[in-house]
Scaffold this motif. Structure first.
Motif, PDB file in Angstrom:
ATOM      1  N   THR A  38       0.806  -1.220   0.000  1.00 39.41           N
ATOM      2  CA  THR A  38       0.000   0.000   0.000  1.00 39.41           C
ATOM      3  C   THR A  38       0.839   1.270   0.000  1.00 39.41           C
ATOM      4  O   THR A  38       0.313   2.351  -0.257  1.00 39.41           O
ATOM      5  CB  THR A  38      -0.919   0.023   1.228  1.00 39.41           C
ATOM      6  N   SER A  39       2.140   1.175   0.268  1.00 37.15           N
ATOM      7  CA  SER A  39       2.930   2.408   0.401  1.00 37.15           C
ATOM      8  C   SER A  39       4.328   2.342  -0.193  1.00 37.15           C
ATOM      9  O   SER A  39       5.123   3.257   0.017  1.00 37.15           O
ATOM     10  CB  SER A  39       3.046   2.800   1.882  1.00 37.15           C
ATOM     11  N   SER A  40       4.673   1.298  -0.937  1.00 36.98           N
ATOM     12  CA  SER A  40       6.002   1.236  -1.551  1.00 36.98           C
ATOM     13  C   SER A  40       5.993   0.232  -2.693  1.00 36.98           C
ATOM     14  O   SER A  40       5.143  -0.666  -2.744  1.00 36.98           O
ATOM     15  CB  SER A  40       7.085   0.853  -0.537  1.00 36.98           C
ATOM     16  N   VAL A  41       6.946   0.397  -3.619  1.00 37.24           N
ATOM     17  CA  VAL A  41       7.050  -0.469  -4.788  1.00 37.24           C
ATOM     18  C   VAL A  41       8.491  -0.944  -4.937  1.00 37.24           C
ATOM     19  O   VAL A  41       9.428  -0.157  -4.771  1.00 37.24           O
ATOM     20  CB  VAL A  41       6.620   0.263  -6.079  1.00 37.24           C
ATOM     21  N   ARG A  42       8.661  -2.213  -5.260  1.00 35.92           N
ATOM     22  CA  ARG A  42       9.960  -2.770  -5.623  1.00 35.92           C
ATOM     23  C   ARG A  42       9.879  -3.258  -7.061  1.00 35.92           C
ATOM     24  O   ARG A  42       8.798  -3.393  -7.629  1.00 35.92           O
ATOM     25  CB  ARG A  42      10.341  -3.923  -4.694  1.00 35.92           C
ATOM     26  N   ALA A  43      11.028  -3.560  -7.662  1.00 32.16           N
ATOM     27  CA  ALA A  43      11.035  -4.012  -9.052  1.00 32.16           C
ATOM     28  C   ALA A  43      12.156  -5.018  -9.276  1.00 32.16           C
ATOM     29  O   ALA A  43      13.182  -4.985  -8.598  1.00 32.16           O
ATOM     30  CB  ALA A  43      11.207  -2.823 -10.003  1.00 32.16           C
ATOM     31  N   TRP A  44      11.908  -5.900 -10.253  1.00 27.63           N
ATOM     32  CA  TRP A  44      12.905  -6.869 -10.683  1.00 27.63           C
ATOM     33  C   TRP A  44      12.985  -6.837 -12.208  1.00 27.63           C
ATOM     34  O   TRP A  44      11.979  -6.624 -12.884  1.00 27.63           O
ATOM     35  CB  TRP A  44      12.515  -8.288 -10.263  1.00 27.63           C
ATOM     36  N   VAL A  45      14.171  -7.074 -12.737  1.00 29.35           N
ATOM     37  CA  VAL A  45      14.338  -7.266 -14.179  1.00 29.35           C
ATOM     38  C   VAL A  45      14.761  -8.713 -14.392  1.00 29.35           C
ATOM     39  O   VAL A  45      15.791  -9.157 -13.881  1.00 29.35           O
ATOM     40  CB  VAL A  45      15.400  -6.311 -14.766  1.00 29.35           C
ATOM     41  N   LEU A  46      13.933  -9.444 -15.131  1.00 31.81           N
ATOM     42  CA  LEU A  46      14.195 -10.848 -15.423  1.00 31.81           C
ATOM     43  C   LEU A  46      14.606 -11.006 -16.874  1.00 31.81           C
ATOM     44  O   LEU A  46      14.200 -10.224 -17.744  1.00 31.81           O
ATOM     45  CB  LEU A  46      12.947 -11.702 -15.161  1.00 31.81           C
ATOM     46  N   ASP A  47      15.393 -12.025 -17.153  1.00 34.04           N
ATOM     47  CA  ASP A  47      15.760 -12.361 -18.521  1.00 34.04           C
ATOM     48  C   ASP A  47      14.537 -12.934 -19.221  1.00 34.04           C
ATOM     49  O   ASP A  47      13.972 -13.936 -18.780  1.00 34.04           O
ATOM     50  CB  ASP A  47      16.902 -13.381 -18.497  1.00 34.04           C
ATOM     51  N   ALA A  48      14.110 -12.302 -20.328  1.00 40.49           N
ATOM     52  CA  ALA A  48      12.901 -12.767 -21.019  1.00 40.49           C
ATOM     53  C   ALA A  48      13.078 -14.163 -21.600  1.00 40.49           C
ATOM     54  O   ALA A  48      12.105 -14.917 -21.720  1.00 40.49           O
ATOM     55  CB  ALA A  48      12.514 -11.783 -22.118  1.00 40.49           C
ATOM     56  N   ALA A  49      14.303 -14.519 -21.986  1.00 40.13           N
ATOM     57  CA  ALA A  49      14.547 -15.855 -22.533  1.00 40.13           C
ATOM     58  C   ALA A  49      14.654 -16.909 -21.437  1.00 40.13           C
ATOM     59  O   ALA A  49      14.405 -18.089 -21.674  1.00 40.13           O
ATOM     60  CB  ALA A  49      15.817 -15.850 -23.376  1.00 40.13           C
ATOM     61  N   MET A  50      15.015 -16.475 -20.225  1.00 39.45           N
ATOM     62  CA  MET A  50      15.150 -17.384 -19.096  1.00 39.45           C
ATOM     63  C   MET A  50      14.675 -16.643 -17.844  1.00 39.45           C
ATOM     64  O   MET A  50      15.473 -16.099 -17.083  1.00 39.45           O
ATOM     65  CB  MET A  50      16.608 -17.831 -18.937  1.00 39.45           C
ATOM     66  N   PRO A  51      13.354 -16.585 -17.616  1.00 37.60           N
ATOM     67  CA  PRO A  51      12.822 -15.765 -16.520  1.00 37.60           C
ATOM     68  C   PRO A  51      13.333 -16.123 -15.134  1.00 37.60           C
ATOM     69  O   PRO A  51      13.222 -15.315 -14.212  1.00 37.60           O
ATOM     70  CB  PRO A  51      11.308 -16.001 -16.630  1.00 37.60           C
ATOM     71  N   SER A  52      13.885 -17.312 -14.973  1.00 36.12           N
ATOM     72  CA  SER A  52      14.428 -17.673 -13.662  1.00 36.12           C
ATOM     73  C   SER A  52      15.701 -16.888 -13.346  1.00 36.12           C
ATOM     74  O   SER A  52      16.137 -16.863 -12.194  1.00 36.12           O
ATOM     75  CB  SER A  52      14.730 -19.173 -13.614  1.00 36.12           C
ATOM     76  N   MET A  53      16.290 -16.236 -14.361  1.00 37.07           N
ATOM     77  CA  MET A  53      17.503 -15.453 -14.153  1.00 37.07           C
ATOM     78  C   MET A  53      17.127 -14.018 -13.791  1.00 37.07           C
ATOM     79  O   MET A  53      16.540 -13.298 -14.597  1.00 37.07           O
ATOM     80  CB  MET A  53      18.385 -15.458 -15.402  1.00 37.07           C
ATOM     81  N   ILE A  54      17.457 -13.611 -12.583  1.00 32.46           N
ATOM     82  CA  ILE A  54      17.183 -12.243 -12.124  1.00 32.46           C
ATOM     83  C   ILE A  54      18.369 -11.364 -12.508  1.00 32.46           C
ATOM     84  O   ILE A  54      19.492 -11.568 -12.024  1.00 32.46           O
ATOM     85  CB  ILE A  54      16.970 -12.200 -10.603  1.00 32.46           C
ATOM     86  N   ARG A  55      18.132 -10.429 -13.378  1.00 29.48           N
ATOM     87  CA  ARG A  55      19.220  -9.553 -13.815  1.00 29.48           C
ATOM     88  C   ARG A  55      19.491  -8.428 -12.816  1.00 29.48           C
ATOM     89  O   ARG A  55      20.614  -7.983 -12.668  1.00 29.48           O
ATOM     90  CB  ARG A  55      18.887  -8.958 -15.173  1.00 29.48           C
ATOM     91  N   ARG A  56      18.432  -7.951 -12.186  1.00 27.19           N
ATOM     92  CA  ARG A  56      18.623  -6.814 -11.283  1.00 27.19           C
ATOM     93  C   ARG A  56      17.420  -6.714 -10.354  1.00 27.19           C
ATOM     94  O   ARG A  56      16.295  -6.973 -10.737  1.00 27.19           O
ATOM     95  CB  ARG A  56      18.761  -5.516 -12.099  1.00 27.19           C
ATOM     96  N   THR A  57      17.679  -6.360  -9.104  1.00 29.60           N
ATOM     97  CA  THR A  57      16.639  -6.135  -8.108  1.00 29.60           C
ATOM     98  C   THR A  57      16.722  -4.693  -7.635  1.00 29.60           C
ATOM     99  O   THR A  57      17.812  -4.189  -7.340  1.00 29.60           O
ATOM    100  CB  THR A  57      16.805  -7.079  -6.900  1.00 29.60           C
ATOM    101  N   PHE A  58      15.588  -4.027  -7.567  1.00 32.84           N
ATOM    102  CA  PHE A  58      15.535  -2.631  -7.142  1.00 32.84           C
ATOM    103  C   PHE A  58      14.648  -2.512  -5.913  1.00 32.84           C
ATOM    104  O   PHE A  58      13.502  -2.974  -5.913  1.00 32.84           O
ATOM    105  CB  PHE A  58      14.988  -1.737  -8.257  1.00 32.84           C
ATOM    106  N   GLY A  59      15.178  -1.894  -4.867  1.00 30.99           N
ATOM    107  CA  GLY A  59      14.439  -1.755  -3.630  1.00 30.99           C
ATOM    108  C   GLY A  59      13.436  -0.622  -3.665  1.00 30.99           C
ATOM    109  O   GLY A  59      13.413   0.207  -4.580  1.00 30.99           O
ATOM    110  N   ALA A  60      12.613  -0.556  -2.636  1.00 26.47           N
ATOM    111  CA  ALA A  60      11.580   0.469  -2.557  1.00 26.47           C
ATOM    112  C   ALA A  60      12.175   1.875  -2.520  1.00 26.47           C
ATOM    113  O   ALA A  60      11.603   2.813  -3.089  1.00 26.47           O
ATOM    114  CB  ALA A  60      10.712   0.230  -1.325  1.00 26.47           C
ATOM    115  N   ASP A  61      13.317   2.042  -1.870  1.00 23.74           N
ATOM    116  CA  ASP A  61      13.929   3.372  -1.822  1.00 23.74           C
ATOM    117  C   ASP A  61      14.381   3.827  -3.198  1.00 23.74           C
ATOM    118  O   ASP A  61      14.441   5.029  -3.477  1.00 23.74           O
ATOM    119  CB  ASP A  61      15.114   3.381  -0.857  1.00 23.74           C
ATOM    120  N   GLU A  62      14.676   2.868  -4.106  1.00 21.39           N
ATOM    121  CA  GLU A  62      15.093   3.214  -5.460  1.00 21.39           C
ATOM    122  C   GLU A  62      13.910   3.462  -6.390  1.00 21.39           C
ATOM    123  O   GLU A  62      14.021   4.227  -7.347  1.00 21.39           O
ATOM    124  CB  GLU A  62      15.943   2.083  -6.049  1.00 21.39           C
ATOM    125  N   ILE A  63      12.769   2.828  -6.135  1.00 15.58           N
ATOM    126  CA  ILE A  63      11.640   2.883  -7.066  1.00 15.58           C
ATOM    127  C   ILE A  63      10.606   3.926  -6.661  1.00 15.58           C
ATOM    128  O   ILE A  63      10.178   4.749  -7.468  1.00 15.58           O
ATOM    129  CB  ILE A  63      10.969   1.504  -7.202  1.00 15.58           C
TER     130      ILE A  63
END
Length: 452
Positions: A386-411
């Protein structure tokens, strides 16, 4: 003593003034209100450094009344590189910018190669914005983002261009109306964007109205109307979403009786994909596989409609109930869908004829505002409470691979109630706009090769 010194004044003035040429600003041809002597001749004499005009790339100083070369090149910031045409320093004011500099993730071309932030360490750059519009929608505008603004003016709805450095532009056209907007959504188009607006009925006896407005980019990105708006009266609207396929807008909306419709101006009439007898339709979203339009038609199913005429070409049941928020993303040949699983949420590619295996998403973040978007970086997953957002970038060819994680303070920062989250893929990076309604909004730019 005074009497003896007076006769010396005139010779002294003659010596001082006689050594200099005319004074700039002292006659009709002068350009300065603050007189200063000009060089007596053009043979290299000077009084100030700016009197020395280089004929090549050398740096000159006025020393002892003469122009003297002090360096082989002009280099104002002292980084060892000259600006064009004598060198390739693209900003001779900053010592951190030169052909030898290392790229830093700050939307600046440090190494002067014409490309911004390449090979820089990925990060998110966040800016707080001053928009106060709970209906605000955002989409890409080439190298910028364009947002709707219903609160800035009483004359109707407007847009504002948003640069990726957090600068909000002045108000520009969208749609003149005295009616209040219920909801607004936008989608990018070639050379511009489409905005879809749901307006409240003019009275209790009148219908609601859908308005489709196409905007084009003029010189320097200026917003102009591409043609007359397309309108359609509908019984009621509680929420809507929009996408474009080959530059054509498609809109889905929910009515007060929980019916769900999909429509584009080329269709003879809206297509009802779920009626009021359905016990909960679930999340409202639209996506495309390049040929068909995909829309949730229940809490656990997605219906594919032919983009040409709206006929149903398939109904698919993903491996779980659809996640809340915006659970669909377009891609070539298939649609990505977010679903609940036994532990949290998963992502799954589906087509009009079936499903593919799921990939479990990283846990954490919230489960109120979930979204999936396909960008050049990969699959961008946003998760908010309700008060913050986080984000992840996944590899579209291999979604199990997390390319980058962004915390709530960054987003998004924390502590403000979230109204909506929009993701816009621009030519300079992926933008995430979090709308806090009357508490403003924020822009987060996933720049510098977030997908690398």
């Amino acid at each position: 003593m005074l009497r003896r010194s007076v006769p010396l004044i005139a010779p002294l003035l003659f010596v001082v003034l006689g050594a200099a040429g005319p004074f700039e600003g002292c006659d009709e041809g002068g350009t300065s209100d603050d007189p200063r002597p000009l060089p007596r001749d053009d043979g290299g004499a000077c009084f100030f450094d700016e009197d020395c005009v280089a004929v090549g790339c050398e740096a000159l100083r006025c020393l002892a009344g003469a122009c003297v070369q002090v360096a082989p090149i002009r280099d104002a910031d002292g980084d060892g590189h000259a600006p064009p045409p004598c060198g390739t320093d693209c900003d001779d004011r900053l010592v951190t910018v030169s052909p030898d500099a290392t790229e830093v993730c700050d939307l600046v071309d440090q190494d002067c190669d014409g490309t911004i932030d390449e090979d820089a360490a990925p990060t998110a750059i966040r800016f707080d914005l001053t928009t106060l519009d709970p209906t605000m929608s955002a989409t890409s505008w080439d190298d910028q983002v364009i947002v709707s603004d219903a609160e800035f003016t009483s004359r109707g709805l407007r847009t504002r261009r948003l640069s990726l450095d957090g600068t909000l532009g002045t108000v520009e056209p969208l749609f003149d109306t005295e009616r209040e907007p219920i909801a607004i959504d936008a989608a990018p188009a070639e050379g511009g964007a489409w905005f879809v607006i749901a307006l409240e009925p003019a009275s209790v006896l009148d219908p609601a109205t859908l308005v489709l407005v196409e905007l084009e980019r003029a010189e320097e990105g200026v917003v102009t109307a591409a043609g007359a708006p397309v309108t359609r009266d509908v019984e009621s609207v509680t929420a809507l979403v929009a996408i474009t396929i080959d530059g054509v807008p498609y809109v889905a909306w929910d009515a007060e009786d929980t019916s769900r419709f999909v429509w584009t101006p080329a269709w003879a009439a809206p297509v009802r994909v779920a009626d009021g007898l359905v016990a909960g339709i679930g999340a409202l979203d639209l996506a495309s596989d390049g040929t068909n339009v995909a829309v949730p038609s229940g809490t656990g199913e997605v219906t594919f409609l032919a983009a040409t005429d709206g006929t149903v070409v398939g109904t698919v049941t993903p491996d779980g109930e659809l996640s809340p928020g915006r659970p669909l993303a377009s891609d070539e040949g298939h649609v990505w869908v977010l679903v609940r699983d036994a532990f949290d949420h998963s992502v799954q590619p589906i087509t009009a004829s079936g499903t593919s295996p799921v990939t479990t998403l990283p846990t954490g973040g919230g489960s109120v505002h979930l979204g999936i978007d396909r960008t050049p970086d990969g699959l961008v997953i946003t998760r908010g409470d309700t008060s913050s957002v986080r984000a992840w970038v996944l590899d579209a060819a291999m979604p199990s691979m997390i390319r980058r994680t962004f915390g709530a303070d960054e987003i998004s920062g924390t502590g403000r109630a979230i109204v909506s989250v929009d993701v816009a893929s621009t030519s300079q990076g992926t933008a995430i706009v979090t709308n806090f309604g009357a508490a403003g909004s924020s822009l987060a730019v996933l720049a510098c090769g977030a997908g690398s």
